[in-house]
Design an enzyme around this catalytic site. Sequence first.
Site, PDB file in Angstrom:
ATOM      1  CE  LYS A 188      -1.735   2.871   3.107  1.00 27.40           C
ATOM      2  NZ  LYS A 188      -2.032   3.450   2.883  1.00 27.40           N
ATOM      3  CD  GLU A 264      14.139   0.389   7.485  1.00 27.98           C
ATOM      4  OE1 GLU A 264      15.073   1.364   8.285  1.00 27.98           O
ATOM      5  OE2 GLU A 264      14.953  -0.687   7.102  1.00 27.98           O
ATOM      6  CB  CYS A 298      13.876   9.004   6.378  1.00 24.94           C
ATOM      7  SG  CYS A 298      14.311   7.421   5.250  1.00 24.94           S
ATOM      8  CD  GLU A 401      11.034  11.984  10.345  1.00 25.71           C
ATOM      9  OE1 GLU A 401      10.287  11.736  11.544  1.00 25.71           O
ATOM     10  OE2 GLU A 401      11.756  11.887   9.841  1.00 25.71           O
TER      11      GLU A 401
HETATM   12  P1  NAD Z   1       3.153   7.950   7.756  1.00 28.26           P
HETATM   13  O1  NAD Z   1       2.996   7.159   8.792  1.00 28.26           O
HETATM   14  O2  NAD Z   1       2.035   9.469   8.213  1.00 28.26           O
HETATM   15  O3  NAD Z   1       2.242   6.999   6.324  1.00 28.26           O
HETATM   16  C1  NAD Z   1       3.115   6.271   5.784  1.00 28.26           C
HETATM   17  C2  NAD Z   1       2.403   5.460   5.508  1.00 28.26           C
HETATM   18  O4  NAD Z   1       1.519   4.696   6.881  1.00 28.26           O
HETATM   19  C3  NAD Z   1       1.420   5.589   4.546  1.00 28.26           C
HETATM   20  O5  NAD Z   1       1.177   4.446   3.768  1.00 28.26           O
HETATM   21  C4  NAD Z   1       0.051   5.466   5.487  1.00 28.26           C
HETATM   22  O6  NAD Z   1      -1.142   5.738   4.708  1.00 28.26           O
HETATM   23  C5  NAD Z   1       0.039   4.505   6.142  1.00 28.26           C
HETATM   24  N1  NAD Z   1      -0.862   4.169   7.748  1.00 28.26           N
HETATM   25  C6  NAD Z   1      -0.789   5.994   8.491  1.00 28.26           C
HETATM   26  N2  NAD Z   1      -1.554   5.987   9.107  1.00 28.26           N
HETATM   27  C7  NAD Z   1      -1.130   4.063   9.604  1.00 28.26           C
HETATM   28  C8  NAD Z   1      -2.027   2.741  10.773  1.00 28.26           C
HETATM   29  N3  NAD Z   1      -2.595   3.357  11.632  1.00 28.26           N
HETATM   30  N4  NAD Z   1      -2.010   1.632  10.261  1.00 28.26           N
HETATM   31  C9  NAD Z   1      -2.046   1.628   9.179  1.00 28.26           C
HETATM   32  N5  NAD Z   1      -1.158   2.731   8.182  1.00 28.26           N
HETATM   33  C10 NAD Z   1      -0.855   3.679   8.510  1.00 28.26           C
HETATM   34  O7  NAD Z   1       4.405   8.959   7.165  1.00 28.26           O
HETATM   35  P2  NAD Z   1       4.813   9.800   6.208  1.00 28.26           P
HETATM   36  O8  NAD Z   1       4.050  10.993   6.730  1.00 28.26           O
HETATM   37  O9  NAD Z   1       3.552   9.108   4.691  1.00 28.26           O
HETATM   38  O10 NAD Z   1       6.185   9.644   5.497  1.00 28.26           O
HETATM   39  C11 NAD Z   1       7.032  10.167   6.548  1.00 28.26           C
HETATM   40  C12 NAD Z   1       7.445   9.546   7.661  1.00 28.26           C
HETATM   41  O11 NAD Z   1       8.338   8.680   7.262  1.00 28.26           O
HETATM   42  C13 NAD Z   1       8.879  10.523   8.369  1.00 28.26           C
HETATM   43  O12 NAD Z   1       8.222   9.766   9.046  1.00 28.26           O
HETATM   44  C14 NAD Z   1       9.803   9.574   7.628  1.00 28.26           C
HETATM   45  O13 NAD Z   1      11.839  10.064   8.233  1.00 28.26           O
HETATM   46  C15 NAD Z   1       9.453   8.020   7.401  1.00 28.26           C
HETATM   47  N6  NAD Z   1      10.549   7.895   6.514  1.00 28.26           N
HETATM   48  C16 NAD Z   1      11.347   6.513   6.920  1.00 28.26           C
HETATM   49  C17 NAD Z   1      12.504   6.144   6.071  1.00 28.26           C
HETATM   50  C18 NAD Z   1      13.359   5.210   6.684  1.00 28.26           C
HETATM   51  O14 NAD Z   1      13.640   3.846   5.895  1.00 28.26           O
HETATM   52  N7  NAD Z   1      13.760   4.935   7.949  1.00 28.26           N
HETATM   53  C19 NAD Z   1      12.307   6.386   4.458  1.00 28.26           C
HETATM   54  C20 NAD Z   1      11.264   6.949   4.464  1.00 28.26           C
HETATM   55  C21 NAD Z   1      10.439   7.953   5.193  1.00 28.26           C
END
Ligand code: NAD
Length: 514
Positions: A188, A264, A298, A401
């Site tokens: 997803k 991650e 990230c 962050e």
């Molecule tokens: P997010 O956590 O808001 O969403 C990530 C994904 O999770 C999306 O697909 C979202 O629809 C889904 N999601 C949201 N609520 C959920 C739930 N309750 N249950 C299951 N899935 C759910 O993150 P974002 O805003 O899309 O991305 C930014 C974040 O991602 C930042 O914190 C960044 O650091 C992190 N990130 C980490 C890495 C890494 O490799 N460590 C890489 C890229 C981004």
Amino acid sequence: MSLTTPGGDTVADYKMLIGGELCDATSGETFETFEPATGEKIADVPKAGKEDAVRAIEAARKAFDEGPWPKMSGKERADKLRKIVEVIGAHAAELSEIETRDGGGTIRKAQLADVPGAQQSFEWFAKMAEEQPTEVELTGSPLPPSENYLRYEPLGVCSGVIPWNFPLIMASWKIAPALAAGNTSVLKPASFTSLSALLMAQFINEECDLPPGVLNVISGPGGTVGEELASNPLVDKTAFTGSTEVGRRIMQLASATVKPVTLELGGKSANIVLDDADLDVAAAGVLWGTFMHGGQVCESGTRALVQRGIYDEFVSLLADRAGKIQLGNPLDFETDLGPLVSRSQVQTVERYVASGREEVGEPVTGGAKPEGLPAGLDRDCFFQPTIFTDVDNEAKIAQEEIFGPVLCVIPFETDEEAVALANDSIYGLGGGVQSSNLDRAKKVAAAMRTGTVWINDYHLISPERPFGGYKQSGIGRELGTFGYNIYRQVKHVHVNTGEGRDTHFHYQLLSANI
Ligand code: NAD
């Protein structure tokens, strides 16, 4: 499927992939997705509900339990993954355009990093499928005379939930290792940026001849679809990339069925500039380490820790060079920084910048939306590279962050103090050390509690090397050999060879008479 042309206004039609069929949501519902650069709508996207997530999971389960994929040889699966590499290459132009138009960033990033990055990931895991053994003999066992070996087997159905910052690369990090190891996959993407993953799935479905159900991609809200992917008992593993907050929720949901998770998560990484650094190289490293993709990365080095002796000179170098970063039309290859992913992300950045002004003072550069953008661009989606100096590591902008183009510069006196400041964070994902003395830099790197440290560099991630976080930046590692083996079960098989049974203590534990 129709695709918009650059700057065009065609509304594209995107489908999900479930069980080898392109489909809409069962409810027929869709959601709109917008081009951040212009604020214009680019597509209606199927809005999956829980029933679609279950449908996709069941298709993946059937493909795993009854289909040929897990039984194929590593070589056969590697051939399929290499076909995917070829297909992504053949559609590089469409994929990089849609990645840029849907997610912001720049076409330069999409062409140089996103599309080749996705290809490299499939290529690496094809190599893993071919080269990693599926059976390993164990010798030197203290057990009675016997033959012992390990079997590495696929886990089953693997779900993946990804964020919006690098949709194609993140999709490939979830799909490629799962498929290479013989699993089936349900992915997803994030709602802001579903298009490139849907499009890639469509191309794979049309051109790679995968057995139906091996790959499923569904678009929809995290709160329903994502939660189902993390909790459904038919799923054997969940891999999540996103915020630490949602990561905690995923872990909680997966715990009901004791599903292994890879997480991650977020970061607030420190880039340490020692007083013997080549300041030109270090300034480039700090700016690139923070502002690449507008800081929506990230592992971004959003805290630059700079040693006192070089502090003033280094700060003025940073401010001077940050002012040269070109913001503009993301589809122009010369543009350095395009829009952030959405207006709401810009508003988040603005709130942090306001908090920085209150706690720290005026930034030395940036701090606002840019002036003078080319006509037709939505200024509300852009933000200038912003640098706060003399930041206390305890300040909100140094601890949380931001996920935007905001750098905190923090002074330090000794190497020990730099390490203590670097480690004073709930996160531990990336980090840098800039120094011309490699022994000194390696000592500092060893003391940093973080998953990756770049010395005189930043952001260099490649599929051959593991990537992941310490502390609240995550659990496990993706990529590398490690990132392949987390998609495999280990089974120990013990074969009794019949000799020496009577004398061994194991047989005397119950009764000598059985
Ligand atoms: P997010 O956590 O808001 O969403 C990530 C994904 O999770 C999306 O697909 C979202 O629809 C889904 N999601 C949201 N609520 C959920 C739930 N309750 N249950 C299951 N899935 C759910 O993150 P974002 O805003 O899309 O991305 C930014 C974040 O991602 C930042 O914190 C960044 O650091 C992190 N990130 C980490 C890495 C890494 O490799 N460590 C890489 C890229 C981004």
